[in-house]
Design a protein around this motif. Structure first.
Motif, PDB file in Angstrom:
ATOM      1  N   SER A 210      54.234 -30.411  25.346  1.00  0.00           N
ATOM      2  CA  SER A 210      55.127 -29.780  26.323  1.00  0.00           C
ATOM      3  C   SER A 210      54.594 -30.118  27.704  1.00  0.00           C
ATOM      4  O   SER A 210      53.401 -29.946  27.968  1.00  0.00           O
ATOM      5  N   VAL A 211      55.481 -30.567  28.586  1.00  0.00           N
ATOM      6  CA  VAL A 211      55.058 -31.022  29.905  1.00  0.00           C
ATOM      7  C   VAL A 211      55.905 -30.364  30.985  1.00  0.00           C
ATOM      8  O   VAL A 211      57.130 -30.266  30.864  1.00  0.00           O
TER       9      VAL A 211
ATOM     10  N   LYS B 188      51.404 -29.867  34.288  1.00  0.00           N
ATOM     11  CA  LYS B 188      50.868 -28.912  33.321  1.00  0.00           C
ATOM     12  C   LYS B 188      51.259 -29.380  31.923  1.00  0.00           C
ATOM     13  O   LYS B 188      52.332 -29.942  31.736  1.00  0.00           O
ATOM     14  N   PHE B 189      50.400 -29.099  30.947  1.00  0.00           N
ATOM     15  CA  PHE B 189      50.684 -29.589  29.596  1.00  0.00           C
ATOM     16  C   PHE B 189      50.097 -28.667  28.535  1.00  0.00           C
ATOM     17  O   PHE B 189      49.145 -27.928  28.779  1.00  0.00           O
TER      18      PHE B 189
ATOM     19  N   ALA C  44      45.445 -28.154  22.602  1.00  0.00           N
ATOM     20  CA  ALA C  44      44.871 -28.336  23.941  1.00  0.00           C
ATOM     21  C   ALA C  44      45.894 -27.902  24.975  1.00  0.00           C
ATOM     22  O   ALA C  44      47.100 -27.936  24.735  1.00  0.00           O
ATOM     23  N   SER C  45      45.396 -27.492  26.118  1.00  0.00           N
ATOM     24  CA  SER C  45      46.268 -27.122  27.230  1.00  0.00           C
ATOM     25  C   SER C  45      45.524 -27.390  28.526  1.00  0.00           C
ATOM     26  O   SER C  45      44.297 -27.492  28.546  1.00  0.00           O
ATOM     27  N   GLY C  46      46.274 -27.507  29.597  1.00  0.00           N
ATOM     28  CA  GLY C  46      45.603 -27.734  30.869  1.00  0.00           C
ATOM     29  C   GLY C  46      46.563 -28.115  31.963  1.00  0.00           C
ATOM     30  O   GLY C  46      47.781 -28.031  31.805  1.00  0.00           O
ATOM     31  N   ASN C  47      45.998 -28.541  33.068  1.00  0.00           N
ATOM     32  CA  ASN C  47      46.821 -28.941  34.197  1.00  0.00           C
ATOM     33  C   ASN C  47      46.073 -29.926  35.084  1.00  0.00           C
ATOM     34  O   ASN C  47      44.836 -29.975  35.086  1.00  0.00           O
TER      35      ASN C  47
ATOM     36  N   GLY D 128      41.964 -30.355  34.548  1.00  0.00           N
ATOM     37  CA  GLY D 128      41.390 -29.315  33.705  1.00  0.00           C
ATOM     38  C   GLY D 128      42.031 -29.319  32.330  1.00  0.00           C
ATOM     39  O   GLY D 128      43.243 -29.472  32.208  1.00  0.00           O
ATOM     40  N   ILE D 129      41.206 -29.141  31.297  1.00  0.00           N
ATOM     41  CA  ILE D 129      41.727 -29.109  29.929  1.00  0.00           C
ATOM     42  C   ILE D 129      40.938 -28.080  29.117  1.00  0.00           C
ATOM     43  O   ILE D 129      39.722 -27.968  29.245  1.00  0.00           O
ATOM     44  N   LYS D 130      41.658 -27.318  28.320  1.00  0.00           N
ATOM     45  CA  LYS D 130      41.040 -26.347  27.422  1.00  0.00           C
ATOM     46  C   LYS D 130      41.358 -26.740  25.994  1.00  0.00           C
ATOM     47  O   LYS D 130      42.515 -26.997  25.655  1.00  0.00           O
TER      48      LYS D 130
END
Length: 402
Positions: free
Chosen positions: A7-8, A16-17, A29-32, A44-46
């Motif tokens: 998802s973007v 953001k993704f 994973a998620s981040g921006n 940044g990525i989590k």
């Protein structure tokens, strides 16, 4: 069959993704990526199972470089073995006009319509297209899809989207109420139905997406009935830097008095108004409340105007629908600002709303019922999840095509 879906949400200087394993809806994973185009961009990525976010500062000159960094990170952290593992990508688009009532595959026609509608969402649609084109180049074999913030509102009756100006402007120029944040309001509606174990088509609720941008929606029988935002995301309640609804003659007056161009007025109303414009301090409600507590008169005024606008909208929708089962708070302010929620709910006691302070204060970013058992209207805090809605739609489009 499990697949990887992204998802973007791309803006002019941000991306953001979230990366999902679908249909299990597991966030891998998620981040921006922020400050794209600058020397001190932030990536940044989590990762799944990790509490700490990995961040680094580096020059990212454009969205193509941002996407390259993202793709490298997904492989480096073993989110995917190869980019071919990413089967579908859902792209958030703010304005879909009257063309789209649901998410669609990206093709030549749909892309041309998103571009055509850039004039209605100049702060948002161009960024979505830049993000799409960069990701499509990086992932040419993935199914790319558009999800529209306006699609949820295509169920509104004419009486709630036609403006009282000459009808020819609707027929010729499609000037009407479109709304925004529809992906969020759709999620909140369906999630509340899940929580309460009710069929969504039996839900009459008022959903409040209160963030830097803000919108309030009357949902009748599970479908959008009316939305506070209008022709563009500038309309509706007071926001961080946007004025929301004002007397339209103010625009004419300012143009005549100060000879502003359309572009200058657009900047004033979109970027210099709202919380920032009235307070003179900040577009962030946290800063306004802090200054208000210190006795700053303009901060106190800003807080009062904001709460008043939210209360007016909720109460109006309650009357328009002939009642409501629930009120839902979400987004940055709605999820995290217990002071705003309490003040709004206290002013809605005339509707039978009862939210004890003990139920509300210190509740942030988690699903919670805030109202007491004897409240005539349930009040909920539900963190929004637009990325999940986008991923669900992208997965559906991908699997339907297989």
């Amino acid at each position: 069959m499990s697949i990887i879906v992204m998802s973007v949400n791309a803006g002019s200087t941000s991306l953001k993704f979230q990366v999902f394993q679908m249909p299990e809806e597991i966030v891998l994973a998620s981040g921006n990526i922020e400050r794209i185009g600058m020397e001190d961009s932030i990536f940044g990525i989590k990762l799944k199972g990790k509490s700490e976010k990995i961040s680094k500062v580096l020059p990212i000159k454009d969205h193509s470089v941002a996407v390259e960094e993202l793709m490298n990170a997904l492989i480096e952290h073993k989110i995917v073995n190869s980019l071919a593992d990413i089967k579908a990508v859902g792209h958030r688009v703010v304005h879909g006009g009257e063309y789209f009532s649901h998410s669609v595959p990206v093709d030549e026609w749909s892309e041309s319509k998103v571009e055509e509608l850039c004039e209605l969402a100049p702060l948002h649609n161009p960024g979505a297209l830049v993000g799409l084109r960069s990701l499509r180049k990086a992932l040419p074999n993935a199914e790319h899809c558009f999800s529209f913030d306006t699609a949820f509102f295509q169920t509104m009756p004419e009486e709630n989207f036609i403006y009282p100006i000459p009808y020819e402007y609707y027929e010729k120029d499609h000037i009407r109420r479109y709304g925004a944040h529809g992906i969020s309001h759709e999620y909140l509606t369906k999630r509340l139905a899940e929580i309460e174990g009710k069929p969504v088509d039996q839900m009459n609720i008022i959903t409040c997406h209160l963030g830097g941008g803000a919108s309030i929606v009357a949902v009748r029988n599970g479908k959008a009935f009316k939305v506070s935002m209008g022709f563009t995301p500038l309309g509706g309640i007071m926001m961080g830097t946007r004025c929301g609804d004002i007397d339209p003659a103010i625009v004419v007056y300012l143009m005549r008095k100060y000879h502003y161009t359309a572009e200058e007025l657009d900047t004033i109303l979109n970027k210099k108004s709202g919380l920032l414009g009235v307070s003179g301090i900040s577009s962030d409600m946290r800063d306004v409340i802090e200054a208000s507590a210190q006795g700053n008169p303009r901060a106190i005024l800003t807080f009062s105007i904001y709460v008043s606008r939210v209360v007016e909208q909720i109460a109006g929708y309650y009357g328009l629908m002939g009642g409501a089962d629930a009120i839902v708070f979400s987004a940055g302010v709605g999820e995290n600002n217990d002071i705003i929620r309490q003040e709004v709910c206290d002013r809605l006691k005339c509707m039978g709303v009862k939210v004890p302070a003990d139920n509300n204060f210190y509740i942030r970013g988690e699903e919670a019922k805030l109202s007491s058992d004897d409240s005539k209207v349930d009040v909920w805090l539900i963190p929004t999840n637009e990325e999940l809605v986008i991923a669900r739609d992208a997965y559906k489009i991908y699997t339907n095509g297989k």
